[in-house]
Scaffold this motif. Structure first.
Motif, PDB file in Angstrom:
ATOM      1  N   THR A 255      92.515  39.654 -47.462  1.00 42.28           N
ATOM      2  CA  THR A 255      92.253  38.491 -46.625  1.00 42.28           C
ATOM      3  C   THR A 255      91.246  38.930 -45.582  1.00 42.28           C
ATOM      4  O   THR A 255      91.497  39.869 -44.825  1.00 42.28           O
ATOM      5  N   VAL A 256      90.099  38.280 -45.567  1.00 42.15           N
ATOM      6  CA  VAL A 256      89.048  38.635 -44.618  1.00 42.15           C
ATOM      7  C   VAL A 256      89.315  37.873 -43.321  1.00 42.15           C
ATOM      8  O   VAL A 256      89.475  36.659 -43.319  1.00 42.15           O
ATOM      9  N   VAL A 257      89.399  38.618 -42.224  1.00 45.93           N
ATOM     10  CA  VAL A 257      89.657  38.024 -40.917  1.00 45.93           C
ATOM     11  C   VAL A 257      88.662  38.565 -39.897  1.00 45.93           C
ATOM     12  O   VAL A 257      88.122  39.649 -40.063  1.00 45.93           O
TER      13      VAL A 257
ATOM     14  N   VAL B  88     104.043  35.649 -38.935  1.00 48.36           N
ATOM     15  CA  VAL B  88     102.871  34.848 -39.317  1.00 48.36           C
ATOM     16  C   VAL B  88     101.941  34.720 -38.117  1.00 48.36           C
ATOM     17  O   VAL B  88     102.375  34.392 -37.014  1.00 48.36           O
ATOM     18  N   TRP B  89     100.658  34.980 -38.360  1.00 47.73           N
ATOM     19  CA  TRP B  89      99.661  34.914 -37.308  1.00 47.73           C
ATOM     20  C   TRP B  89      98.395  34.254 -37.837  1.00 47.73           C
ATOM     21  O   TRP B  89      98.197  34.135 -39.039  1.00 47.73           O
ATOM     22  N   LYS B  90      97.545  33.826 -36.904  1.00 49.92           N
ATOM     23  CA  LYS B  90      96.310  33.136 -37.283  1.00 49.92           C
ATOM     24  C   LYS B  90      95.116  33.793 -36.611  1.00 49.92           C
ATOM     25  O   LYS B  90      95.142  34.061 -35.415  1.00 49.92           O
ATOM     26  N   ASP B  91      94.105  34.066 -37.406  1.00 50.14           N
ATOM     27  CA  ASP B  91      92.813  34.494 -36.881  1.00 50.14           C
ATOM     28  C   ASP B  91      92.127  33.209 -36.426  1.00 50.14           C
ATOM     29  O   ASP B  91      91.675  32.421 -37.248  1.00 50.14           O
TER      30      ASP B  91
ATOM     31  N   ASN C 150      89.813  31.052 -38.693  1.00 60.01           N
ATOM     32  CA  ASN C 150      90.694  29.996 -39.183  1.00 60.01           C
ATOM     33  C   ASN C 150      91.495  30.432 -40.416  1.00 60.01           C
ATOM     34  O   ASN C 150      91.679  29.670 -41.350  1.00 60.01           O
ATOM     35  N   ALA C 151      91.965  31.677 -40.409  1.00 51.81           N
ATOM     36  CA  ALA C 151      92.779  32.185 -41.513  1.00 51.81           C
ATOM     37  C   ALA C 151      94.186  32.472 -41.001  1.00 51.81           C
ATOM     38  O   ALA C 151      94.365  33.183 -40.013  1.00 51.81           O
ATOM     39  N   THR C 152      95.182  31.881 -41.655  1.00 51.58           N
ATOM     40  CA  THR C 152      96.577  32.138 -41.315  1.00 51.58           C
ATOM     41  C   THR C 152      97.151  33.075 -42.367  1.00 51.58           C
ATOM     42  O   THR C 152      97.002  32.838 -43.563  1.00 51.58           O
TER      43      THR C 152
END
Length: 186
Positions: free
Chosen positions: A23-25, A158-161, A165-167
């Motif tokens: 997952t690219v953040v 659970v976290w969000k960049d 806009n990536a959870t």
């Protein structure tokens, strides 16, 4: 990409490569669990049972969406409202949350999730740390009683960049904490 073989040019838009899921953040958190300042409880009452610090790296803001907690009481320890509404604080401010553990029975572990409300959960600005004090009402009757609190599951964290806009979950967080906060009776 395109390639030519025996005077025939072939174009393709997909390339299949075997690899681990990524997952690219733009930003990512670090998480630590520590003991509250008061680790000895003489009698029951509402106290801090654990401190969880979440930090955003310098690349951008992150949002904390959900924080799993596992509480393990000793044989005669019990409690209620651990991490429930109005029981998670940042300094003297109450965090807007749902979930937590309503009832803690002696000698029975309880796992629950504290969910931070809002589109991005609780936003932590780039390069900053926020310590969440998790409160609960506990009763430690015997002199050997204790309550251990941990963040038990990377997949439930659970976290969000916010910028990207990536959870995602804590499954890819390096050095995710495995320790527990412990309070005990004196």
């Amino acid at each position: 990409f395109k390639f030519t073989s025996v005077n025939t040019t072939t174009a393709t838009t997909t390339v299949s490569v075997a690899s681990n899921q990524m997952t690219v953040v733009a930003s990512k958190p670090t998480v630590t669990v520590s003991n509250p300042l008061q680790t000895i409880v003489a009698s029951g009452g509402t106290i801090v049972v654990a401190k969880v610090t979440v930090s955003a790296d310098q690349a951008g803001d992150i949002g904390l969406i959900s924080l799993p907690i596992r509480i393990v009481p000793s044989a005669t320890a019990s409690g209620s409202n651990i991490g429930t509404v109005n029981q998670v604080k940042i300094g003297s401010s109450i965090a807007s949350t749902t979930g937590g553990t309503a009832t803690l029975t002696a000698n029975t572990a309880a796992t629950s999730t504290i969910t931070f409300t809002g589109a991005n959960g609780y936003t932590i600005p780039a390069g900053q740390s926020v310590t969440f004090d998790i409160y609960g009402t506990v009763t430690l009757s015997a002199t050997t009683d204790s309550i251990q609190t941990s963040v038990p599951s990377q997949s439930l964290f659970v976290w969000k960049d916010v910028n990207g806009n990536a959870t995602t979950t804590g499954a890819a967080i390096y050095n995710f904490p495995t320790n527990s906060s412990v309070i005990y009776n004196n």
